[in-house]
Design a protein around this motif. Structure first.
Motif, PDB file in Angstrom:
ATOM      1  N   GLY A   1      -0.468 -59.465 -62.772  1.00 49.33           N
ATOM      2  CA  GLY A   1      -1.039 -60.560 -63.543  1.00 49.33           C
ATOM      3  C   GLY A   1      -2.470 -60.869 -63.174  1.00 49.33           C
ATOM      4  N   TYR A   2      -3.005 -60.227 -62.135  1.00 54.33           N
ATOM      5  CA  TYR A   2      -4.371 -60.455 -61.725  1.00 54.33           C
ATOM      6  C   TYR A   2      -5.174 -59.169 -61.886  1.00 54.33           C
ATOM      7  N   VAL A   3      -6.507 -59.298 -61.804  1.00 51.53           N
ATOM      8  CA  VAL A   3      -7.366 -58.129 -61.894  1.00 51.53           C
ATOM      9  C   VAL A   3      -7.070 -57.213 -60.719  1.00 51.53           C
ATOM     10  N   GLY A   4      -6.807 -55.955 -60.998  1.00 51.29           N
ATOM     11  CA  GLY A   4      -6.412 -55.008 -59.964  1.00 51.29           C
ATOM     12  C   GLY A   4      -5.127 -54.316 -60.363  1.00 51.29           C
ATOM     13  N   ASP A   5      -4.815 -53.264 -59.671  1.00 59.24           N
ATOM     14  CA  ASP A   5      -3.641 -52.473 -60.026  1.00 59.24           C
ATOM     15  C   ASP A   5      -2.364 -53.090 -59.469  1.00 59.24           C
ATOM     16  N   ASP A   6      -1.308 -53.010 -60.249  1.00 61.45           N
ATOM     17  CA  ASP A   6       0.029 -53.358 -59.782  1.00 61.45           C
ATOM     18  C   ASP A   6       0.500 -52.233 -58.861  1.00 61.45           C
ATOM     19  N   VAL A   7       1.279 -52.545 -57.836  1.00 58.40           N
ATOM     20  CA  VAL A   7       1.709 -51.513 -56.889  1.00 58.40           C
ATOM     21  C   VAL A   7       2.564 -50.447 -57.566  1.00 58.40           C
ATOM     22  N   ASN A   8       3.203 -50.784 -58.678  1.00 57.61           N
ATOM     23  CA  ASN A   8       4.022 -49.791 -59.369  1.00 57.61           C
ATOM     24  C   ASN A   8       3.183 -48.690 -60.012  1.00 57.61           C
ATOM     25  N   THR A   9       1.871 -48.915 -60.145  1.00 59.03           N
ATOM     26  CA  THR A   9       1.021 -47.836 -60.644  1.00 59.03           C
ATOM     27  C   THR A   9       0.889 -46.716 -59.616  1.00 59.03           C
ATOM     28  N   LEU A  10       1.342 -46.943 -58.385  1.00 61.54           N
ATOM     29  CA  LEU A  10       1.448 -45.833 -57.424  1.00 61.54           C
ATOM     30  C   LEU A  10       2.372 -44.756 -57.978  1.00 61.54           C
ATOM     31  N   LEU A  11       3.446 -45.205 -58.623  1.00 61.33           N
ATOM     32  CA  LEU A  11       4.370 -44.257 -59.238  1.00 61.33           C
ATOM     33  C   LEU A  11       3.751 -43.611 -60.469  1.00 61.33           C
ATOM     34  N   SER A  12       2.886 -44.357 -61.171  1.00 60.09           N
ATOM     35  CA  SER A  12       2.175 -43.773 -62.314  1.00 60.09           C
ATOM     36  C   SER A  12       1.292 -42.620 -61.850  1.00 60.09           C
ATOM     37  N   ARG A  13       0.632 -42.795 -60.725  1.00 63.91           N
ATOM     38  CA  ARG A  13      -0.221 -41.738 -60.187  1.00 63.91           C
ATOM     39  C   ARG A  13       0.617 -40.534 -59.754  1.00 63.91           C
ATOM     40  N   LEU A  14       1.757 -40.822 -59.141  1.00 67.33           N
ATOM     41  CA  LEU A  14       2.639 -39.738 -58.730  1.00 67.33           C
ATOM     42  C   LEU A  14       3.125 -38.964 -59.943  1.00 67.33           C
ATOM     43  N   TYR A  15       3.405 -39.675 -61.008  1.00 68.56           N
ATOM     44  CA  TYR A  15       3.832 -39.080 -62.273  1.00 68.56           C
ATOM     45  C   TYR A  15       2.732 -38.172 -62.832  1.00 68.56           C
ATOM     46  N   GLU A  16       1.484 -38.590 -62.716  1.00 69.67           N
ATOM     47  CA  GLU A  16       0.364 -37.807 -63.229  1.00 69.67           C
ATOM     48  C   GLU A  16       0.147 -36.537 -62.415  1.00 69.67           C
ATOM     49  N   VAL A  17       0.147 -36.647 -61.079  1.00 62.45           N
ATOM     50  CA  VAL A  17      -0.112 -35.455 -60.249  1.00 62.45           C
ATOM     51  C   VAL A  17       1.060 -34.475 -60.322  1.00 62.45           C
ATOM     52  N   ALA A  18       2.220 -34.947 -60.785  1.00 68.34           N
ATOM     53  CA  ALA A  18       3.385 -34.069 -60.969  1.00 68.34           C
ATOM     54  C   ALA A  18       3.448 -33.508 -62.381  1.00 68.34           C
ATOM     55  N   ASP A  19       2.299 -33.490 -63.074  1.00 67.66           N
ATOM     56  CA  ASP A  19       2.233 -32.967 -64.444  1.00 67.66           C
ATOM     57  C   ASP A  19       3.171 -33.709 -65.383  1.00 67.66           C
ATOM     58  N   ARG A  20       3.308 -35.021 -65.132  1.00 67.23           N
ATOM     59  CA  ARG A  20       4.123 -35.899 -65.973  1.00 67.23           C
ATOM     60  C   ARG A  20       5.577 -35.441 -66.046  1.00 67.23           C
ATOM     61  N   ASP A  21       6.050 -34.887 -64.959  1.00 73.01           N
ATOM     62  CA  ASP A  21       7.447 -34.481 -64.812  1.00 73.01           C
ATOM     63  C   ASP A  21       8.117 -35.481 -63.872  1.00 73.01           C
ATOM     64  N   PRO A  22       8.968 -36.389 -64.373  1.00 68.49           N
ATOM     65  CA  PRO A  22       9.517 -37.434 -63.511  1.00 68.49           C
ATOM     66  C   PRO A  22      10.382 -36.909 -62.369  1.00 68.49           C
ATOM     67  N   GLU A  23      11.102 -35.797 -62.586  1.00 68.12           N
ATOM     68  CA  GLU A  23      11.943 -35.264 -61.507  1.00 68.12           C
ATOM     69  C   GLU A  23      11.102 -34.621 -60.413  1.00 68.12           C
ATOM     70  N   TRP A  24      10.039 -33.934 -60.794  1.00 67.57           N
ATOM     71  CA  TRP A  24       9.153 -33.350 -59.787  1.00 67.57           C
ATOM     72  C   TRP A  24       8.379 -34.457 -59.068  1.00 67.57           C
ATOM     73  N   ALA A  25       8.014 -35.507 -59.783  1.00 64.03           N
ATOM     74  CA  ALA A  25       7.345 -36.648 -59.156  1.00 64.03           C
ATOM     75  C   ALA A  25       8.249 -37.302 -58.116  1.00 64.03           C
ATOM     76  N   ALA A  26       9.570 -37.332 -58.400  1.00 63.47           N
ATOM     77  CA  ALA A  26      10.520 -37.940 -57.473  1.00 63.47           C
ATOM     78  C   ALA A  26      10.710 -37.118 -56.205  1.00 63.47           C
TER      79      ALA A  26
END
Length: 381
Positions: free
Chosen positions: A120-145
């Motif tokens: 709710g404030y300016v800055g990233d939510d901590v859950n975007t850590l998982l968004s980054r993991l999702y991106e570096v895993a080529d948007r494959d949720p199982e490989w990101a996990a």
């Protein structure tokens, strides 16, 4: 059949097969072999910390192999959350990069804790850590996990203590580090979590869910002042008339927190952390300040070799006298910035030669660094 996880939709068989192939392709190394590979990649010093980290990497590999190759669900409580504490330049994040990006080659995210804020404030939510993991895993949720999240500058989330916050009585949002700390509690212990696949830039996409039972979470920080906080609690101080105040002394930047002090959760609370958050880390690893011998090894085998390759590409041979190496190490020790201090000292010494000679093709000369009257001289011959 592709393995399924509670709360996740079954993935197409070809996607599951792709994840299994990726996991099967990871070389299975013992912790001792992982430690040896670290040396081959240029990591020096920190024998105790790298031993703990090698076991951490091995257990991570075993968890994802059990799940994707053996079809066995992760054992309850087997998830690893690790906290690396130590002075700046002691090799904390470098160790994470080598272990998980280079040796295991699993999806790895390194993020700065100072860029996060409560939702709710300016800055990233901590859950975007998982968004980054999702991106570096080529948007494959199982490989990101199967990946690793490392939050650097974790100690910067600490702030002044408020009893109402610690008692859970905070009724308004908090833009200090406590808001992020509370958000991290769920991320470090939940079996799964939702994350915005578009980093929360729009509200049109529904959040995805990621299984977290095999994700390794690592936090790194210098925690300057924690040692003196813990020592003050050990000595104690009387209050009232006739008290004898404790002698104050400035803590060195390059200092190591002992194993006994790491066990004092109250010291972390006084430092500015919610005790429940520190309790989420099942392993706390203390890094030592790098000594002169280790810094000299890093200077010769890492820093100077990188500069030598750069200068060689410009037609210059870089030669550094032993006295100059000792000078650079001594300056790094004085700065108390560890391996970072080596490059900080060398950079200005080599900039003039780079300014004068870089970009001139056909140059065939030697740049010699010598120590004269306590000053480093650069001569091109």
């Amino acid at each position: 059949m592709s393995p399924t996880h509670p709360g996740l939709e079954p993935l197409p068989p070809d996607l599951g097969d792709d994840v299994r192939a990726r996991v099967a392709a990871i070389e299975v190394l013992s912790p001792r072999d992982i430690d040896a590979r670290l040396t081959d990649l240029g990591y020096r010093g920190q024998e105790d910390a790298r031993r703990a980290a090698a076991v951490l990497a091995y257990r991570h590999l075993r968890r994802i192999r059990r799940l994707h190759l053996e079809g066995l669900a992760p054992e309850p409580g087997s998830r690893e959350n690790c906290l690396f504490l130590g002075p700046t330049g002691s090799g904390k994040t470098f160790l994470v990069e080598l272990l998980f990006r280079e040796i295991l080659a699993v999806p790895t995210v390194l993020a700065d804790a100072t860029q996060f804020s409560e939702t709710g404030y300016v800055g990233d939510d901590v859950n975007t850590l998982l968004s980054r993991l999702y991106e570096v895993a080529d948007r494959d949720p199982e490989w990101a996990a199967c990946g690793v999240v490392c939050m650097d500058e974790f100690d910067k989330l600490a702030t002044s203590r408020s009893d109402s916050r610690f008692a859970g009585q905070q009724t308004t949002k908090d833009v200090s580090g406590f808001g992020v700390q509370r958000s991290l509690l769920h991320l470090l212990s939940a079996p799964s979590a939702d994350f915005p696949p578009d980093f929360g830039f729009t509200s049109r996409q529904r959040p995805n869910r990621m299984e977290l039972s095999c994700v390794t979470f690592i936090a790194c920080g210098a925690f300057s002042g924690l040692k003196s906080t813990a020592e003050g609690m050990e000595r104690g101080e009387n209050i009232g008339f006739g008290r004898e105040p404790l002698a104050s002394r400035q803590e060195s930047i390059a200092t190591r927190v002992t194993e006994e002090q790491l066990e004092q959760t109250t010291a972390f609370a006084r430092y500015g952390f919610i005790p429940e958050l520190i309790g989420r880390f099942n392993r706390l690893v203390s890094f030592s300040p790098l000594d002169a011998a280790t810094l000299g090894d890093i200077l010769q085998n890492n820093v100077l070799r990188a500069y030598e390759r750069e200068f060689e590409q410009e037609g210059l041979r870089l030669e550094v006298e032993p006295a100059v190496r000792e000078y650079v190490v001594a300056r790094a020790l004085k700065r108390e910035t560890g391996a970072r201090g080596l490059r900080t000292t060398l950079a200005p010494l080599l900039e003039r030669a780079a300014y004068e000679h870089f970009g001139h093709r056909g140059t065939d000369a030697t740049l010699l660094l010598t120590l004269e009257d306590g000053q480093v001289r650069a001569q091109v011959t």
